[in-house]
Design a protein around this motif. Structure first.
Motif, PDB file in Angstrom:
ATOM      1  N   LEU A 264     -55.893 -19.673  57.606  1.00 27.83           N
ATOM      2  CA  LEU A 264     -56.335 -18.727  57.133  1.00 27.83           C
ATOM      3  C   LEU A 264     -55.918 -17.671  57.496  1.00 27.83           C
ATOM      4  CD1 LEU A 264     -60.524 -18.898  56.968  1.00 27.83           C
ATOM      5  CD2 LEU A 264     -59.022 -18.753  55.139  1.00 27.83           C
ATOM      6  N   VAL A 265     -55.258 -17.094  58.961  1.00 24.31           N
ATOM      7  CA  VAL A 265     -55.153 -15.808  59.435  1.00 24.31           C
ATOM      8  C   VAL A 265     -53.481 -16.276  59.240  1.00 24.31           C
ATOM      9  CG1 VAL A 265     -54.039 -15.126  61.586  1.00 24.31           C
ATOM     10  CG2 VAL A 265     -56.242 -15.588  61.228  1.00 24.31           C
ATOM     11  N   ARG A 266     -53.103 -17.486  59.139  1.00 24.97           N
ATOM     12  CA  ARG A 266     -50.868 -17.623  58.401  1.00 24.97           C
ATOM     13  C   ARG A 266     -51.364 -16.983  57.105  1.00 24.97           C
ATOM     14  NH1 ARG A 266     -51.075 -22.064  60.777  1.00 24.97           N
ATOM     15  NH2 ARG A 266     -50.346 -21.649  62.943  1.00 24.97           N
ATOM     16  N   SER A 267     -52.061 -17.882  56.306  1.00 26.74           N
ATOM     17  CA  SER A 267     -52.169 -17.862  54.999  1.00 26.74           C
ATOM     18  C   SER A 267     -52.127 -16.018  54.866  1.00 26.74           C
ATOM     19  CB  SER A 267     -53.689 -18.186  53.933  1.00 26.74           C
ATOM     20  OG  SER A 267     -54.394 -17.400  54.079  1.00 26.74           O
ATOM     21  N   GLN A 268     -52.971 -15.205  55.704  1.00 21.91           N
ATOM     22  CA  GLN A 268     -52.920 -13.949  55.081  1.00 21.91           C
ATOM     23  C   GLN A 268     -51.334 -13.078  55.023  1.00 21.91           C
ATOM     24  OE1 GLN A 268     -56.070 -12.465  57.930  1.00 21.91           O
ATOM     25  NE2 GLN A 268     -57.114 -11.796  55.039  1.00 21.91           N
ATOM     26  N   GLY A 269     -50.378 -13.813  55.818  1.00 23.53           N
ATOM     27  CA  GLY A 269     -49.291 -13.443  56.268  1.00 23.53           C
ATOM     28  C   GLY A 269     -48.751 -13.657  58.185  1.00 23.53           C
ATOM     29  N   ALA A 270     -49.792 -13.548  58.307  1.00 23.37           N
ATOM     30  CA  ALA A 270     -49.668 -13.395  60.014  1.00 23.37           C
ATOM     31  C   ALA A 270     -48.767 -14.613  60.877  1.00 23.37           C
ATOM     32  CB  ALA A 270     -50.263 -13.154  60.932  1.00 23.37           C
ATOM     33  N   GLU A 271     -47.798 -14.416  61.134  1.00 25.68           N
ATOM     34  CA  GLU A 271     -46.653 -15.512  61.301  1.00 25.68           C
ATOM     35  C   GLU A 271     -47.288 -15.649  62.970  1.00 25.68           C
ATOM     36  OE1 GLU A 271     -43.092 -14.260  61.068  1.00 25.68           O
ATOM     37  OE2 GLU A 271     -43.624 -14.229  58.704  1.00 25.68           O
ATOM     38  N   LEU A 272     -47.641 -14.567  64.152  1.00 25.71           N
ATOM     39  CA  LEU A 272     -47.669 -14.693  65.677  1.00 25.71           C
ATOM     40  C   LEU A 272     -49.437 -14.769  65.702  1.00 25.71           C
ATOM     41  CD1 LEU A 272     -45.773 -12.392  67.177  1.00 25.71           C
ATOM     42  CD2 LEU A 272     -44.958 -15.023  66.500  1.00 25.71           C
ATOM     43  N   ILE A 273     -49.360 -16.656  65.859  1.00 25.34           N
ATOM     44  CA  ILE A 273     -50.925 -16.867  66.643  1.00 25.34           C
ATOM     45  C   ILE A 273     -51.020 -17.705  67.650  1.00 25.34           C
ATOM     46  CG2 ILE A 273     -52.778 -18.218  64.781  1.00 25.34           C
ATOM     47  CD1 ILE A 273     -51.415 -17.878  62.321  1.00 25.34           C
ATOM     48  N   ILE A 274     -52.495 -17.306  68.335  1.00 33.12           N
ATOM     49  CA  ILE A 274     -52.618 -18.174  69.071  1.00 33.12           C
ATOM     50  C   ILE A 274     -54.320 -18.825  69.198  1.00 33.12           C
ATOM     51  CG2 ILE A 274     -53.553 -17.604  71.988  1.00 33.12           C
ATOM     52  CD1 ILE A 274     -51.549 -15.305  72.017  1.00 33.12           C
ATOM     53  N   ASP A 275     -54.161 -20.756  69.774  1.00 28.86           N
ATOM     54  CA  ASP A 275     -55.791 -20.518  68.986  1.00 28.86           C
ATOM     55  C   ASP A 275     -55.734 -20.998  70.235  1.00 28.86           C
ATOM     56  OD1 ASP A 275     -57.720 -22.428  69.190  1.00 28.86           O
ATOM     57  OD2 ASP A 275     -56.459 -24.129  67.517  1.00 28.86           O
ATOM     58  N   ARG A 276     -57.061 -19.610  70.534  1.00 33.76           N
ATOM     59  CA  ARG A 276     -57.534 -19.882  72.290  1.00 33.76           C
ATOM     60  C   ARG A 276     -57.822 -21.126  72.597  1.00 33.76           C
ATOM     61  NH1 ARG A 276     -62.394 -15.459  73.635  1.00 33.76           N
ATOM     62  NH2 ARG A 276     -62.151 -16.841  75.146  1.00 33.76           N
ATOM     63  N   ALA A 277     -59.217 -21.305  72.031  1.00 31.25           N
ATOM     64  CA  ALA A 277     -59.864 -23.089  71.839  1.00 31.25           C
ATOM     65  C   ALA A 277     -58.574 -24.063  72.218  1.00 31.25           C
ATOM     66  CB  ALA A 277     -60.577 -23.585  70.843  1.00 31.25           C
ATOM     67  N   ALA A 278     -57.712 -24.475  71.739  1.00 33.15           N
ATOM     68  CA  ALA A 278     -56.727 -25.911  71.607  1.00 33.15           C
ATOM     69  C   ALA A 278     -56.085 -25.937  72.851  1.00 33.15           C
ATOM     70  CB  ALA A 278     -55.312 -25.339  70.526  1.00 33.15           C
ATOM     71  N   GLU A 279     -55.722 -24.151  73.012  1.00 33.47           N
ATOM     72  CA  GLU A 279     -54.883 -23.492  73.938  1.00 33.47           C
ATOM     73  C   GLU A 279     -55.911 -23.580  75.755  1.00 33.47           C
ATOM     74  OE1 GLU A 279     -51.592 -20.821  73.856  1.00 33.47           O
ATOM     75  OE2 GLU A 279     -51.632 -21.295  71.760  1.00 33.47           O
ATOM     76  N   GLY A 280     -56.886 -23.577  75.794  1.00 38.17           N
ATOM     77  CA  GLY A 280     -57.732 -23.652  76.572  1.00 38.17           C
ATOM     78  C   GLY A 280     -57.835 -22.241  78.079  1.00 38.17           C
TER      79      GLY A 280
END
Length: 453
Positions: A264-280
């Motif tokens: 969702l955030v990427r679809s707004q145009g953001a490119e730098l994203i941290i998935d804190r759950a996936a990265e623990g």
């Protein structure tokens, strides 16, 4: 009330007709009751269920006083202050109502055994009180949630500093989660013509708050080239903060909690994203002990994404869970701008990183009328878009609040009041066409689209 609802839903609204319509003696509002304030006693916050305390009741219709407006509410939304009110944390809101009534002579009507909640609204002006000049019956409006008396000098440079500043529908009664609502005339703004009632209703509180935090002189003053760390970037506040950062020419680093929210955030145009759950990431070793090693791991991840840059600005609103990391990762001389504290108000951080890094913590709280007006203007111009994900009927307001409490949503959750179904209220269809993809980006479909009772 049915006559009013049917007429307003038709879309062809005439001022004289609205002015000539009768006002019902009572209306349905989503309320909590003073007698229920101890119902969750002893339970932790996450075990308290808004659907058990927040109910739809018939309440007496208030008469608009000097400078006040009675609005027929077409749609509203759930904010976290509605969650707080419904679980009676950090304190029951009836104390706010009692103080308001005792401190402001004209506010006695707000001290009731019921509290009509809701700090967002789109609707149609039904009646105006004495002294109201800007608005008239039939005007299509949205409301921001700053209720202020402006009787003290402190509020005249920035009304958020007024000692009698309150949040409508949280610290005042007769909020927006209802068929009718009572507001001050200086809370109203024009409804964006290209949006539906429910789309128009969801931006007022969160977008104005994010605007003050990031763009205003009262916040971080984000500028071209800044790196902005945004916690909860797919949520209510964060989804607007991401758009504002991008429009300002900044580089958002967006923290989310799932792959779907990252998309969702990427679809707004953001490119730098941290998935804190996936990265623990776990910023606390136990409930009482922060883990600086995780702050450092998180900071290294940000530098990896940005090519070595630390955030110039940290958009902080989770509070206790993340504040230690926020202070650590902000660049030397950077700014942490904070509000809300939805994970807890008692913050803990290592002050060495603040004072030796010459960093600043700036507290912000909602927005003044000018900031809210400018934020709404960006919506009306299609520069920033609502992030409505789901729509509930007023009968299901407790379920909608439960969903926000459990963080099972993205963006904003809307609530229909007098609007009989989603999709009504569009007055500029041609303008909408060029923005419809962005407007509907967060939409989940019709799973929760219901007809209001």
């Amino acid at each position: 009330m049915r006559e009013i609802a049917d007429y307003l839903a038709s879309g062809d609204i005439d001022a004289d007709t609205v002015a000539g319509m009768g006002v019902p003696e009572s209306y349905k509002g989503a309320v909590v009751l003073r007698e229920d304030t101890e119902m969750f006693s002893g339970l932790p916050s996450q075990s308290r269920d808004p659907a058990k305390s927040l109910t739809l009741r018939e309440v007496p219709t208030p008469e608009p006083g000097v400078g006040e407006v009675l609005v027929a509410v077409m749609a509203s939304s759930i904010n976290y202050n509605t969650v707080w009110s419904s679980i009676f944390e950090p304190v029951p809101t009836f104390g706010f109502l009692r103080r308001y009534a005792s401190q402001v002579p004209s506010a006695g009507i707000h001290d009731q055994p019921f509290h009509v909640l809701g700090s967002d609204m789109s609707g149609v002006v039904l009646r105006v009180g004495a002294g109201v000049r800007r608005w008239k019956p039939g005007d299509k409006v949205v409301a921001h949630c700053l209720s202020v008396e402006l009787s003290e000098a402190d509020g005249h440079d920035d009304s958020m500093l007024d000692p009698e500043q309150r949040i409508w529908g949280y610290e005042t009664n007769y909020g927006g989660l209802a068929q009718l609502s009572l507001v001050k005339a200086n809370q109203l703004m024009p409804k964006p013509a290209h949006l539906t009632w429910e789309e128009s209703a969801v931006s007022g509180l969160v977008h104005s708050t994010a605007y003050r935090q990031l763009i205003s002189r009262n916040g971080a003053r984000v500028k071209l080239g800044d790196v902005v760390l945004i916690w909860g970037a797919a949520g209510g506040l964060g989804s607007y903060a991401t758009q504002l950062a991008l429009r300002a020419g900044a580089t958002p680093v967006c923290v989310v909690s799932s792959r779907a929210k990252a998309d969702l955030v990427r679809s707004q145009g953001a490119e730098l994203i941290i998935d804190r759950a996936a990265e623990g990431y776990r910023f606390w070793s136990d409930p009482d002990t922060p883990d600086p090693k995780e702050w450092k791991r998180f900071g290294a991840r940000i530098r990896d994404l940005t090519g070595g840059d630390d955030p110039d600005v940290v958009f902080e609103h989770p509070g206790r869970e993340t504040m230690g990391a926020s202070v650590y990762v902000a660049r030397r001389g950077g700014t942490i701008v904070t509000c809300a504290s939805t994970s807890g108000y008692q913050h803990q951080y290592d002050n060495r990183y603040l004072w030796m890094g010459l960093k600043r913590i700036v507290g912000t709280h909602f927005a003044n009328y000018r900031e809210a007006w400018e934020a709404n203007r960006l919506i009306a111009k299609g520069v920033v878009h609502p992030t409505l994900s789901a729509v509930y009927g007023l009968d299901d307001v407790g379920l909608a609040a439960r969903r926000v409490h459990q963080n099972e949503h993205s963006g904003k959750v809307g609530v229909l009041a007098l609007a009989p179904r989603p999709g009504l209220g569009i007055d500029a269809p041609e303008f909408r066409v060029s923005h419809v993809e962005q407007i509907e980006r967060f939409r989940e479909g019709d799973a929760h689209d219901t007809v209001s009772g």
